[in-house]
Enzyme design. Sequence first.
Site, short mmCIF file in Angstrom:
data_model
loop_
_atom_site.label_atom_id
_atom_site.label_comp_id
_atom_site.label_asym_id
_atom_site.label_seq_id
_atom_site.Cartn_x
_atom_site.Cartn_y
_atom_site.Cartn_z
N SER A 261 55.29 80.43 -5.29
CA SER A 261 54.36 79.50 -5.13
C SER A 261 53.99 78.16 -5.42
CB SER A 261 53.37 80.15 -6.72
OG SER A 261 52.13 79.16 -6.86
N ASP A 353 47.07 87.01 -0.91
CA ASP A 353 46.92 86.28 -1.10
C ASP A 353 45.18 85.09 -1.75
OD1 ASP A 353 47.72 83.60 -3.23
OD2 ASP A 353 49.63 83.96 -1.99
N HIS A 388 49.08 87.72 -4.54
CA HIS A 388 50.77 86.33 -4.96
C HIS A 388 51.98 86.60 -5.60
CE1 HIS A 388 51.20 81.89 -4.70
NE2 HIS A 388 50.93 82.80 -6.57
#
Length: 454
Positions: A261, A353, A388
């Site tokens: 991320s 995501d 995600h």
Amino acid sequence: MTFITGETSSRTIMLAPVRTLSIEMGTCPILSVQPTRGLVDEKFQIVVMSLLPNQEVTLHSIHQSEDKDVWEAFGHYKSDEHGTVTVAKDESLGGTYEGTEPMGLLWSMRPVPGSRSGLRLRKRDILTPMVVHISVYDGHLNQGFNQKTALATSVTERWYMAPGVQRVDIREKGVRGTLFLPPGPGPYPGVLDLWGGGGGLVEYRSALLASHGFASLALEYLTPDELKTTDVDSSYFEEAYQILQNNPKVQRNRMAMLGLSFGSAITLTMVAYSKVIKPQCCVCISGSHVVPVDKSIFKVFEEIKKNMSKIRVNKDNHVIQRDLILPIPSDPTLKIDVGRIKCPVLLVNAGDDQNWPTVESAEDMEMMMEMAGNRHLLEVLTYPDAGHLIEPPYTPHFRSTNFILQEMKEKIVMLWGGQTKPHAYAQEDAWEKILSFLQKHLYFSSNSAVKAKL
């Protein structure tokens, strides 16, 4: 007789007593879970014997987290003509997972009814195992397991650290983190491990990497009240990289960066621009090149806050953040110049995501690198219907969880996306490919990597 208790809401969950119950004519079902002690990314084999032929049973797993929350999963099975259920080859006919799923009792875990909302299962103390009780019950059950007596129960330990792995606190030159070193004298390839915008010191992935032969430094760079974002810029990550590189048990010319991320944005920025950080390869999970970390993290968050109006909230009041950096800008000065990257890059992306536009970012990165002549360095993995939070394998899927939005210092419920079964497949496949990628570029060959075993 052993019990585990855990508080959820105002009631206590009790695991069925660890004993067996005769089902007919004195027969005693036998439940085998092997290995009873293994790494978290190691598959176990579950077999139930001495049942009646064609008997309906439920296999049930339960785990009490370090936060005292209770998690469970279960599958419905029917024994064969010999009175045996073999989870690796038999189908679950219902429950929290269906089909032939050897590890379904882990990756389909969910909080038991009555638990707090928005939970995420994460291991904090990696010096202790994740303890899972697995039981078999007569009939196809969906609830009330703590009120039933199990036919048989077994206990398995799932570890992030293999025996001999060293854990070393790093508090040096302002850098905070934890270094994990594989057993033996080394030296070993080094991996600088960066988690995302949730902040804190997250150790379990680095511990697992060390269990597979990599010296891994889990770096802390977002900590409220201690590590100020105003003080964290490129020099902080360069210092951390050098601390890892200079460790006598680390091969200084065999280094990698791994980011998840926001950690991916840092990784790409450092690899593209830093004169200090020159890794042999890097891995970016669920990230983007549209957030250059070319200034202090405080200033980066201030820039992000300008787009907060793009955040959406769905009917369940879950925050969807992926539009923050959409559309992908055409102005090259607003993106990390990935054309400057000179080492192999592995991108791991999720098709669903809801936090970052990773697929769109990967497509733009491909075009930029094609124009720059370094497209051959880029490998992209995209997993449809995954979310995600692509973590080490058999970690439960979390479509949405509680989260502190760093930009606003506000507690929300973040929508991560994904569907449970495809997300589980993504985690298993991606982890195998990440390890292979690191072995390929940090060892002379994939067969020479040292892998510590339990």
